[in-house]
Write a protein that holds these residues in place. Structure first.
Motif, PDB file in Angstrom:
ATOM      1  N   UNK A 398     -22.234  46.945  56.309  1.00  0.00           N
ATOM      2  CA  UNK A 398     -22.099  46.540  54.905  1.00  0.00           C
ATOM      3  C   UNK A 398     -20.612  46.538  54.508  1.00  0.00           C
ATOM      4  N   UNK A 399     -19.891  47.591  54.892  1.00  0.00           N
ATOM      5  CA  UNK A 399     -18.467  47.655  54.550  1.00  0.00           C
ATOM      6  C   UNK A 399     -17.685  46.564  55.282  1.00  0.00           C
ATOM      7  N   UNK A 400     -18.018  46.355  56.555  1.00  0.00           N
ATOM      8  CA  UNK A 400     -17.330  45.316  57.327  1.00  0.00           C
ATOM      9  C   UNK A 400     -17.489  43.951  56.693  1.00  0.00           C
ATOM     10  N   UNK A 401     -18.652  43.698  56.116  1.00  0.00           N
ATOM     11  CA  UNK A 401     -18.876  42.416  55.458  1.00  0.00           C
ATOM     12  C   UNK A 401     -18.061  42.312  54.170  1.00  0.00           C
ATOM     13  N   UNK A 402     -18.056  43.381  53.363  1.00  0.00           N
ATOM     14  CA  UNK A 402     -17.254  43.333  52.128  1.00  0.00           C
ATOM     15  C   UNK A 402     -15.765  43.203  52.434  1.00  0.00           C
ATOM     16  N   UNK A 403     -15.327  43.835  53.500  1.00  0.00           N
ATOM     17  CA  UNK A 403     -13.907  43.744  53.866  1.00  0.00           C
ATOM     18  C   UNK A 403     -13.595  42.426  54.577  1.00  0.00           C
ATOM     19  N   UNK A 404     -14.633  41.613  54.813  1.00  0.00           N
ATOM     20  CA  UNK A 404     -14.475  40.322  55.509  1.00  0.00           C
ATOM     21  C   UNK A 404     -13.863  40.511  56.887  1.00  0.00           C
ATOM     22  N   UNK A 405     -14.305  41.571  57.582  1.00  0.00           N
ATOM     23  CA  UNK A 405     -13.726  41.857  58.892  1.00  0.00           C
ATOM     24  C   UNK A 405     -14.690  41.604  60.043  1.00  0.00           C
ATOM     25  N   UNK A 406     -15.988  41.636  59.763  1.00  0.00           N
ATOM     26  CA  UNK A 406     -16.941  41.508  60.869  1.00  0.00           C
ATOM     27  C   UNK A 406     -17.201  40.044  61.219  1.00  0.00           C
ATOM     28  N   UNK A 407     -17.629  39.834  62.443  1.00  0.00           N
ATOM     29  CA  UNK A 407     -17.932  38.503  62.951  1.00  0.00           C
ATOM     30  C   UNK A 407     -19.249  37.994  62.393  1.00  0.00           C
ATOM     31  N   UNK A 408     -19.326  36.696  62.247  1.00  0.00           N
ATOM     32  CA  UNK A 408     -20.591  36.067  61.884  1.00  0.00           C
ATOM     33  C   UNK A 408     -21.453  35.986  63.142  1.00  0.00           C
ATOM     34  N   UNK A 409     -22.760  36.163  62.976  1.00  0.00           N
ATOM     35  CA  UNK A 409     -23.698  36.030  64.098  1.00  0.00           C
ATOM     36  C   UNK A 409     -24.402  34.690  63.951  1.00  0.00           C
ATOM     37  N   UNK A 410     -24.052  33.738  64.793  1.00  0.00           N
ATOM     38  CA  UNK A 410     -24.619  32.392  64.686  1.00  0.00           C
ATOM     39  C   UNK A 410     -23.679  31.470  63.928  1.00  0.00           C
ATOM     40  N   UNK A 411     -24.223  30.318  63.546  1.00  0.00           N
ATOM     41  CA  UNK A 411     -23.364  29.283  62.925  1.00  0.00           C
ATOM     42  C   UNK A 411     -23.698  29.057  61.453  1.00  0.00           C
TER      43      UNK A 411
ATOM     44  N   UNK B  65     -36.966  37.558  65.912  1.00  0.00           N
ATOM     45  CA  UNK B  65     -35.747  38.358  66.015  1.00  0.00           C
ATOM     46  C   UNK B  65     -34.636  37.535  66.672  1.00  0.00           C
ATOM     47  N   UNK B  66     -33.576  37.223  65.909  1.00  0.00           N
ATOM     48  CA  UNK B  66     -32.531  36.366  66.486  1.00  0.00           C
ATOM     49  C   UNK B  66     -31.788  37.022  67.650  1.00  0.00           C
ATOM     50  N   UNK B  67     -31.784  38.365  67.695  1.00  0.00           N
ATOM     51  CA  UNK B  67     -31.115  39.023  68.825  1.00  0.00           C
ATOM     52  C   UNK B  67     -31.882  38.742  70.115  1.00  0.00           C
ATOM     53  N   UNK B  68     -33.137  38.350  69.956  1.00  0.00           N
ATOM     54  CA  UNK B  68     -33.958  38.066  71.131  1.00  0.00           C
ATOM     55  C   UNK B  68     -34.070  36.558  71.377  1.00  0.00           C
ATOM     56  N   UNK B  69     -34.116  35.766  70.309  1.00  0.00           N
ATOM     57  CA  UNK B  69     -34.473  34.351  70.465  1.00  0.00           C
ATOM     58  C   UNK B  69     -33.336  33.365  70.249  1.00  0.00           C
ATOM     59  N   UNK B  70     -32.193  33.848  69.772  1.00  0.00           N
ATOM     60  CA  UNK B  70     -31.108  32.898  69.505  1.00  0.00           C
ATOM     61  C   UNK B  70     -30.412  32.533  70.816  1.00  0.00           C
ATOM     62  N   UNK B  71     -30.427  31.259  71.137  1.00  0.00           N
ATOM     63  CA  UNK B  71     -29.892  30.826  72.433  1.00  0.00           C
ATOM     64  C   UNK B  71     -28.717  29.871  72.252  1.00  0.00           C
ATOM     65  N   UNK B  72     -28.029  29.972  71.144  1.00  0.00           N
ATOM     66  CA  UNK B  72     -26.841  29.135  70.936  1.00  0.00           C
ATOM     67  C   UNK B  72     -27.141  27.946  70.050  1.00  0.00           C
ATOM     68  N   UNK B  73     -26.159  27.586  69.264  1.00  0.00           N
ATOM     69  CA  UNK B  73     -26.334  26.538  68.275  1.00  0.00           C
ATOM     70  C   UNK B  73     -26.755  25.194  68.867  1.00  0.00           C
ATOM     71  N   UNK B  74     -26.157  24.861  70.027  1.00  0.00           N
ATOM     72  CA  UNK B  74     -26.365  23.531  70.606  1.00  0.00           C
ATOM     73  C   UNK B  74     -27.828  23.176  70.762  1.00  0.00           C
ATOM     74  N   UNK B  75     -28.613  24.159  71.197  1.00  0.00           N
ATOM     75  CA  UNK B  75     -30.032  23.893  71.438  1.00  0.00           C
ATOM     76  C   UNK B  75     -30.731  23.477  70.141  1.00  0.00           C
TER      77      UNK B  75
END
Lengths: 411, 411
Positions: A398-411, B65-75
């Motif tokens: 939660x803090x990482x998101x508010x600080x805009x420091x964490x990576x996005x998961x996916x696109x 669960x995206x940690x299990x099923x996410x296989x990259x944006x391209x797909x």
């Protein structure tokens, strides 16, 4: 860039007595002002109902699942005492204690107070034992006193943490033999080494000059060393890598300093922060505010609330909270432009004097955090807030998101 | 049988600016009327604090669960573009772009607008390259343009998704060489094929008639193709089997259409639903209401809130919400007899212009759902509601239960 000031009241959570808790009772205008502008919630440090230790709770709060990363208290104590742990090292928390002629424990803390001269004598004694142990078993041992009767013992060599404690954990019971807890030659060797150290310590200590003096003064002799919580250095990806957060921790207590070091935080202390209920926080808060200029996150550990709780001292607990609040007041403007988190690592109810497993209140203040209806930081109010119910391990993301420091998961 | 109309505002969540958010500000009497009759809560699309992509968030919201099923944006892009992916295929999201003579990216979108004639020329060029690649490497490549500069490239053969992007993800950087990310002959071959395609594309494209014309018109030439987000078809048990829910999705955006297809939803689009902040929703809502007669669940994806957020356009975001609300109004009676879910896949605060990790509001309306105190759909109110704090992956089981479609676990 804003940063986070995270204040943790160790054992700060409580249960209502006569309808009130220490958080609810304390006069804490600055904390309550921030509360009135931020989001509150309740926090399960590990999981609902789990009674946390301060070490496991801090691991979770720092973003590491303690079921995966907790490797025994000894390792964190050793880190907190400033020792370096190498892979394969095993560390124990130790107590200097008093036993009778039959090995029965009379005082698990040898009267608690140990003079610097006594510390030196004990460390010399352990250094002598270490030489013999090294020769006989090829195992290196390193002993270091920390505060009062407390210390750590590190074993380096073909050793294992899978051995039982020698500390019987109560008065009136016999000092225990360590046993291997698995069928490995490392565990067998470790138990043998520990038993040898324990035996040698008691044999030599009883004739020490310091104990002659202690007896003369009517004090209990230091004639035993109790080992518990064998652990090894966890493999932990630092906070900086896992959360992309540069973090500092200010703490007076070895165990918490050790957990913070284990997760890669820079560890500081401050005058007045001894880890008792009489601590003063002006220096610690001043340092925290200064560090906020250099770190994304500054964590301040307040031990006094837990100490007061273990003593059943309601007023003392209230007073610790009030002293911390007062120390914050001069920095209100600074705080208002940053994020502030206030919470606890577990409840230690005054009525129970032990860690319990209920949720604790949490505040997240920030310039762009939702303002909810809660205007008083307390167990009796925070459940009503906009954060709902979260877990210790949620805080860093939660803090990482508010600080805009964490990576996005996916696109 | 009632069914569910689920409206998702992409990037709809926000942070208060001057005490308000777009959801809070928007005049949306129909949504707020449903809110006043239903249960609200806050939703962590993936988990507290996790900054979701739209693809990973939708996977979670659809019950996987995206940690299990996410296989990259391209797909998901390829599926969304209507391509079939076979097991072993690797797909990339592509951009048509403009580079200078040194391979430095001048525009990652080649001016964004691509005429149908240009699309045809590029597809023909790729078809020619495909023949050579097939002969030389035994790898089949399939290119398809989608919208504007966007497209997908599928590789079929002994290939791997474990290769790096050629897209430098920023202007002013050089087009990258793809590198294998693991030591397998498939990854080595894939990187080689990608680099060959990339090189050939730029060599041939610069002499294309369309680029001569573009230069005359003062437009940037299409002289590079950028690849990113290599992925493969996930093994996903369809929604119909996992949750016993027959579901349709209405979406204009390829990525979301792809995720919906991947989980086995029937995918529709509607006039006015181009995926921009200027979209009109009357046709989409009319279609949704019609489909509610044939499906248990109809999902409508509203992209404009996210587009406006990335532009920092508060008014535009408000306007998207207001247009959607207006499109709902004629169907209020119908909605009142069914279930309605309104939520978001992540916050994209106007002040940040990027996806962030805080929770988003959620409404569940239904004739037999608890009515709570919340009567306005907003970040500033929904935390007060009867749903509490839930996660994306909880939504489908909750709906399955209200629809009486899911199996009982135990007796």
């Amino acid at each position: 860039m804003p940063s986070v000031f995270w204040i943790l009241f160790d054992g700060g959570g409580d249960r209502p007595v006569g309808g009130r808790t220490p958080f609810h009772t304390a006069f804490k205008p600055t904390i309550d002002y921030l509360t009135s502008l931020g989001s509150c919630g309740i926090l399960d440090p590990i999981a609902p109902g789990v009674r946390p230790g301060s070490d496991t709770a801090h691991l979770a709060l720092f973003g590491y699942d303690p079921y995966k990363y907790y490797t025994g208290r000894g390792a964190f104590e050793a880190l907190g005492a400033g020792l370096e742990l190498k892979p394969g090292d095993v560390a124990f928390r130790t107590n200097l204690a008093t036993i009778d002629d039959n090995g029965m424990v009379l005082d698990r803390r040898a009267g608690r107070y140990i003079t610097p001269e006594e510390v030196e004598a004990v460390e010399n004694l352990m250094a002598n034992i270490a030489e013999d142990i090294k020769r006989k078993y090829g195992v290196e041992i390193i002993y270091k006193s920390t505060v009062e009767h407390r210390g750590v013992l590190v074993l380096r060599g073909s050793v294992s943490h899978k051995v039982s404690d020698t500390d019987p954990h109560k008065v009136g019971a016999k000092l225990l033999e360590s046993r291997p807890l698995e069928n490995s030659k490392e565990a067998v060797l470790t138990a043998e080494v520990i038993n040898e150290v324990t035996k040698r310590f008691s044999e030599v200590a009883k004739d020490l000059e310091i104990n002659r003096k202690r007896r003369l003064e009517g004090r209990l002799p230091i004639n035993a060393i109790l080992l518990r919580g064998g652990g090894y250095m966890p493999q932990i990806e630092p906070v900086r890598e896992r959360y992309n957060i540069k973090a500092a921790a200010i703490a007076g207590v070895a165990l918490i300093r050790g957990v913070a070091r284990a997760v890669g935080m820079d560890v500081y202390t401050a005058r007045g922060l001894g880890g008792t209920k009489d601590d003063m926080f002006d220096e610690a808060v001043r340092l925290a505010v200064e560090l906020m200029g250099r770190y994304d996150l500054v964590f301040l550990h307040v031990k006094g609330t837990d100490s007061a709780s273990h003593d059943g001292d309601f007023k003392g607990k209230v007073s610790v909270i009030e002293r911390l609040d007062k120390a914050l007041t001069p920095y209100l403007d600074k705080l208002l432009n940053n994020y502030v988190v206030i919470t606890s690592d577990h409840a230690t109810p005054i009525s129970i004097k032990e860690h319990t497993g209920e949720s604790v209140p949490i505040l997240l203040y920030g310039p762009d955090v939702v303002t909810d209806d809660v205007s008083k930081f307390s167990e009796l109010t925070c459940w009503r807030g906009a954060l709902g119910r979260i877990r210790g391990i949620d805080v860093m993301p939660i803090l990482g998101s508010y600080l805009a420091l964490t990576e996005k998961f996916g696109e």
